[in-house]
Scaffold this motif. Structure first.
Motif, PDB file in Angstrom:
ATOM      1  N   ASP A  69       0.854  -1.191   0.000  1.00 14.84           N
ATOM      2  CA  ASP A  69       0.000   0.000   0.000  1.00 14.84           C
ATOM      3  C   ASP A  69       0.892   1.244   0.000  1.00 14.84           C
ATOM      4  OD1 ASP A  69      -2.023   1.706   2.421  1.00 14.84           O
ATOM      5  OD2 ASP A  69      -2.066   1.795   0.236  1.00 14.84           O
ATOM      6  N   GLN A  70       0.816   2.008  -1.070  1.00 16.87           N
ATOM      7  CA  GLN A  70       1.643   3.185  -1.214  1.00 16.87           C
ATOM      8  C   GLN A  70       0.937   4.335  -0.511  1.00 16.87           C
ATOM      9  OE1 GLN A  70       4.536   2.663  -3.000  1.00 16.87           O
ATOM     10  NE2 GLN A  70       5.310   4.696  -2.595  1.00 16.87           N
ATOM     11  N   GLN A  71       1.384   4.698   0.662  1.00 13.55           N
ATOM     12  CA  GLN A  71       0.700   5.728   1.436  1.00 13.55           C
ATOM     13  C   GLN A  71       1.026   7.130   0.954  1.00 13.55           C
ATOM     14  OE1 GLN A  71       0.361   4.985   5.798  1.00 13.55           O
ATOM     15  NE2 GLN A  71       1.877   3.390   5.400  1.00 13.55           N
ATOM     16  N   VAL A  72       2.147   7.266   0.266  1.00 13.22           N
ATOM     17  CA  VAL A  72       2.536   8.559  -0.300  1.00 13.22           C
ATOM     18  C   VAL A  72       2.794   8.325  -1.785  1.00 13.22           C
ATOM     19  CG1 VAL A  72       4.218  10.429  -0.245  1.00 13.22           C
ATOM     20  CG2 VAL A  72       3.555   9.294   1.881  1.00 13.22           C
ATOM     21  N   LYS A  73       2.119   9.112  -2.622  1.00 15.17           N
ATOM     22  CA  LYS A  73       2.192   8.851  -4.053  1.00 15.17           C
ATOM     23  C   LYS A  73       2.616  10.085  -4.824  1.00 15.17           C
ATOM     24  CE  LYS A  73      -1.773   5.757  -3.636  1.00 15.17           C
ATOM     25  NZ  LYS A  73      -3.146   5.464  -4.103  1.00 15.17           N
ATOM     26  N   GLN A  74       3.509   9.871  -5.760  1.00 13.69           N
ATOM     27  CA  GLN A  74       3.870  10.915  -6.703  1.00 13.69           C
ATOM     28  C   GLN A  74       3.586  10.341  -8.083  1.00 13.69           C
ATOM     29  OE1 GLN A  74       7.803  11.558  -4.335  1.00 13.69           O
ATOM     30  NE2 GLN A  74       7.570  13.356  -5.653  1.00 13.69           N
ATOM     31  N   ASN A  75       2.521  10.787  -8.679  1.00 12.76           N
ATOM     32  CA  ASN A  75       2.027  10.150  -9.894  1.00 12.76           C
ATOM     33  C   ASN A  75       2.756  10.575 -11.160  1.00 12.76           C
ATOM     34  OD1 ASN A  75       0.029   8.550  -8.629  1.00 12.76           O
ATOM     35  ND2 ASN A  75      -1.241  10.381  -8.386  1.00 12.76           N
ATOM     36  N   SER A  76       3.538  11.641 -11.079  1.00 12.30           N
ATOM     37  CA  SER A  76       4.284  12.078 -12.253  1.00 12.30           C
ATOM     38  C   SER A  76       5.738  11.685 -12.090  1.00 12.30           C
ATOM     39  CB  SER A  76       4.173  13.597 -12.423  1.00 12.30           C
ATOM     40  OG  SER A  76       2.842  13.981 -12.613  1.00 12.30           O
ATOM     41  N   PRO A  77       6.209  10.711 -12.851  1.00  8.97           N
ATOM     42  CA  PRO A  77       7.600  10.301 -12.704  1.00  8.97           C
ATOM     43  C   PRO A  77       8.584  11.345 -13.222  1.00  8.97           C
ATOM     44  CG  PRO A  77       6.492   8.976 -14.377  1.00  8.97           C
ATOM     45  CD  PRO A  77       5.461   9.872 -13.782  1.00  8.97           C
ATOM     46  N   SER A  78       8.130  12.211 -14.117  1.00 13.21           N
ATOM     47  CA  SER A  78       9.059  13.205 -14.646  1.00 13.21           C
ATOM     48  C   SER A  78       8.325  14.481 -15.008  1.00 13.21           C
ATOM     49  CB  SER A  78       9.807  12.652 -15.856  1.00 13.21           C
ATOM     50  OG  SER A  78       8.906  12.393 -16.909  1.00 13.21           O
ATOM     51  N   LEU A  79       9.107  15.572 -15.039  1.00  6.41           N
ATOM     52  CA  LEU A  79       8.569  16.893 -15.371  1.00  6.41           C
ATOM     53  C   LEU A  79       9.683  17.679 -16.036  1.00  6.41           C
ATOM     54  CD1 LEU A  79       6.310  19.059 -14.971  1.00  6.41           C
ATOM     55  CD2 LEU A  79       7.414  19.643 -12.815  1.00  6.41           C
ATOM     56  N   SER A  80       9.341  18.345 -17.122  1.00  3.85           N
ATOM     57  CA  SER A  80      10.327  19.151 -17.837  1.00  3.85           C
ATOM     58  C   SER A  80       9.811  20.582 -17.899  1.00  3.85           C
ATOM     59  CB  SER A  80      10.522  18.572 -19.248  1.00  3.85           C
ATOM     60  OG  SER A  80      11.599  19.200 -19.895  1.00  3.85           O
ATOM     61  N   VAL A  81      10.652  21.524 -17.473  1.00  3.18           N
ATOM     62  CA  VAL A  81      10.234  22.926 -17.372  1.00  3.18           C
ATOM     63  C   VAL A  81      11.333  23.819 -17.917  1.00  3.18           C
ATOM     64  CG1 VAL A  81       9.731  24.770 -15.706  1.00  3.18           C
ATOM     65  CG2 VAL A  81       8.776  22.497 -15.368  1.00  3.18           C
ATOM     66  N   GLN A  82      10.921  24.892 -18.535  1.00  4.46           N
ATOM     67  CA  GLN A  82      11.913  25.836 -19.048  1.00  4.46           C
ATOM     68  C   GLN A  82      12.440  26.722 -17.914  1.00  4.46           C
ATOM     69  OE1 GLN A  82      10.481  28.637 -22.055  1.00  4.46           O
ATOM     70  NE2 GLN A  82      12.452  28.508 -23.120  1.00  4.46           N
ATOM     71  N   GLU A  83      13.697  27.050 -18.012  1.00  2.00           N
ATOM     72  CA  GLU A  83      14.329  27.936 -17.027  1.00  2.00           C
ATOM     73  C   GLU A  83      13.526  29.228 -16.895  1.00  2.00           C
ATOM     74  OE1 GLU A  83      18.299  28.936 -18.141  1.00  2.00           O
ATOM     75  OE2 GLU A  83      18.730  30.000 -16.273  1.00  2.00           O
ATOM     76  N   GLY A  84      13.326  29.644 -15.639  1.00  2.50           N
ATOM     77  CA  GLY A  84      12.587  30.874 -15.371  1.00  2.50           C
ATOM     78  C   GLY A  84      11.104  30.671 -15.142  1.00  2.50           C
ATOM     79  N   ARG A  85      10.588  29.528 -15.573  1.00  2.00           N
ATOM     80  CA  ARG A  85       9.162  29.258 -15.395  1.00  2.00           C
ATOM     81  C   ARG A  85       8.940  28.567 -14.050  1.00  2.00           C
ATOM     82  NH1 ARG A  85       7.170  29.983 -20.823  1.00  2.00           N
ATOM     83  NH2 ARG A  85       5.060  29.678 -20.029  1.00  2.00           N
ATOM     84  N   ILE A  86       7.679  28.305 -13.749  1.00  2.00           N
ATOM     85  CA  ILE A  86       7.347  27.648 -12.487  1.00  2.00           C
ATOM     86  C   ILE A  86       7.360  26.126 -12.657  1.00  2.00           C
ATOM     87  CG2 ILE A  86       4.858  27.790 -12.995  1.00  2.00           C
ATOM     88  CD1 ILE A  86       4.392  28.102  -9.970  1.00  2.00           C
ATOM     89  N   SER A  87       7.908  25.454 -11.664  1.00  2.00           N
ATOM     90  CA  SER A  87       7.820  23.994 -11.600  1.00  2.00           C
ATOM     91  C   SER A  87       6.840  23.643 -10.490  1.00  2.00           C
ATOM     92  CB  SER A  87       9.180  23.362 -11.269  1.00  2.00           C
ATOM     93  OG  SER A  87      10.114  23.617 -12.281  1.00  2.00           O
ATOM     94  N   ILE A  88       5.914  22.741 -10.779  1.00  2.00           N
ATOM     95  CA  ILE A  88       4.948  22.300  -9.773  1.00  2.00           C
ATOM     96  C   ILE A  88       5.028  20.790  -9.669  1.00  2.00           C
ATOM     97  CG2 ILE A  88       2.531  22.217  -9.062  1.00  2.00           C
ATOM     98  CD1 ILE A  88       2.064  24.767 -10.674  1.00  2.00           C
TER      99      ILE A  88
END
Lengths: 115, 111
Positions: B1-20
């Motif tokens: 049972d995964q009690q803590v989940k991060q559903n996005s394995p990866s994220l790509s963002v341009q420098e200067g923008r917001i990462s969420i």
């Protein structure tokens, strides 16, 4: 102050062998916890040692064991290695037991590859 | 049972923008959450935390938001920098004895 050190940093073993990993905590820290990191599973808690006693154990088979010495250094042992044991093994130290969180400091890990 | 989940394995963002980066949990007993950053060949390092009595905690470019009713937290990085490229883990202490980690999100910040 030196950080948490782990030796060896990399290790290759074959199935059925056993392996011992070592962790030296930050000077003055008496609690050592071990975690296994695998892709897709994240970091999973193995066990915690404090004052040479195992305080807590995660959901791993008995092939995984550990101990802590009087100088707080800790070793973990995995017997009868399986391919699925290939992982990064991290240890974390803290001043006292039950301080999981920001007062814990992680070592760089030992990467184990089982062939 | 995964009690803590991060559903996005990866994220790509341009420098200067917001990462969420997002994280969900199932255990309503969790009352404290942490974010860790991990570079290759290094152990995780603590980044920022939040207590369940708060809904926001800010530290420089990093802000963590907590929505208890949705059992959801997020880490905002503004502005994103190439040096932020790493794997980010959210975690919660279980009975103070051990950390329950998510599976991590690999953030890549490109120029």
């Amino acid at each position: 102050k030196a950080g948490v050190t782990q030796t060896p940093r990399y290790l290759i073993k074959t199935r059925g062998q056993q392996v011992t990993l070592s962790c030296s905590p930050i000077s003055g820290h008496r609690s050592v916890s071990w975690y296994q990191q695998t892709p897709g599973q994240g970091l999973q808690f193995l066990f915690e040692y404090f004052s040479e006693t195992q305080r807590n154990k995660g959901n791993f088979p008995g092939r995984f064991s550990g101990r802590q010495f009087s100088n707080s250094r800790s070793e973990m042992n995995v017997s009868t290695l399986e391919l699925g044991d290939s992982a990064l093994y991290l240890c974390a130290s803290s001043l006292a037991a039950g301080l999981a969180g920001e007062t814990q400091y992680f070592g760089p890990g030992t990467r184990l590859l089982v062939l | 049972d995964q009690q803590v989940k991060q559903n996005s394995p990866s994220l790509s963002v341009q420098e200067g923008r917001i990462s969420i980066l997002n994280c969900d949990y199932t255990n309503s007993m969790f009352d404290y959450f942490l974010w860790y950053k991990k570079y290759p060949a290094e152990g995780p390092t603590f980044l920022i935390s939040i207590s369940s009595i708060k809904d926001k905690n800010e530290d420089g470019r990093f802000t963590v938001f907590l929505n208890k009713s949705a059992k959801h937290l997020s880490l905002h990085i503004v502005p994103s920098q190439p040096g932020d490229s790493a794997v980010y883990f959210c975690a919660a202490p279980h009975n103070t004895d051990k950390l329950i980690f998510g599976t991590g999100t690999r953030l890549q910040v490109f120029p």
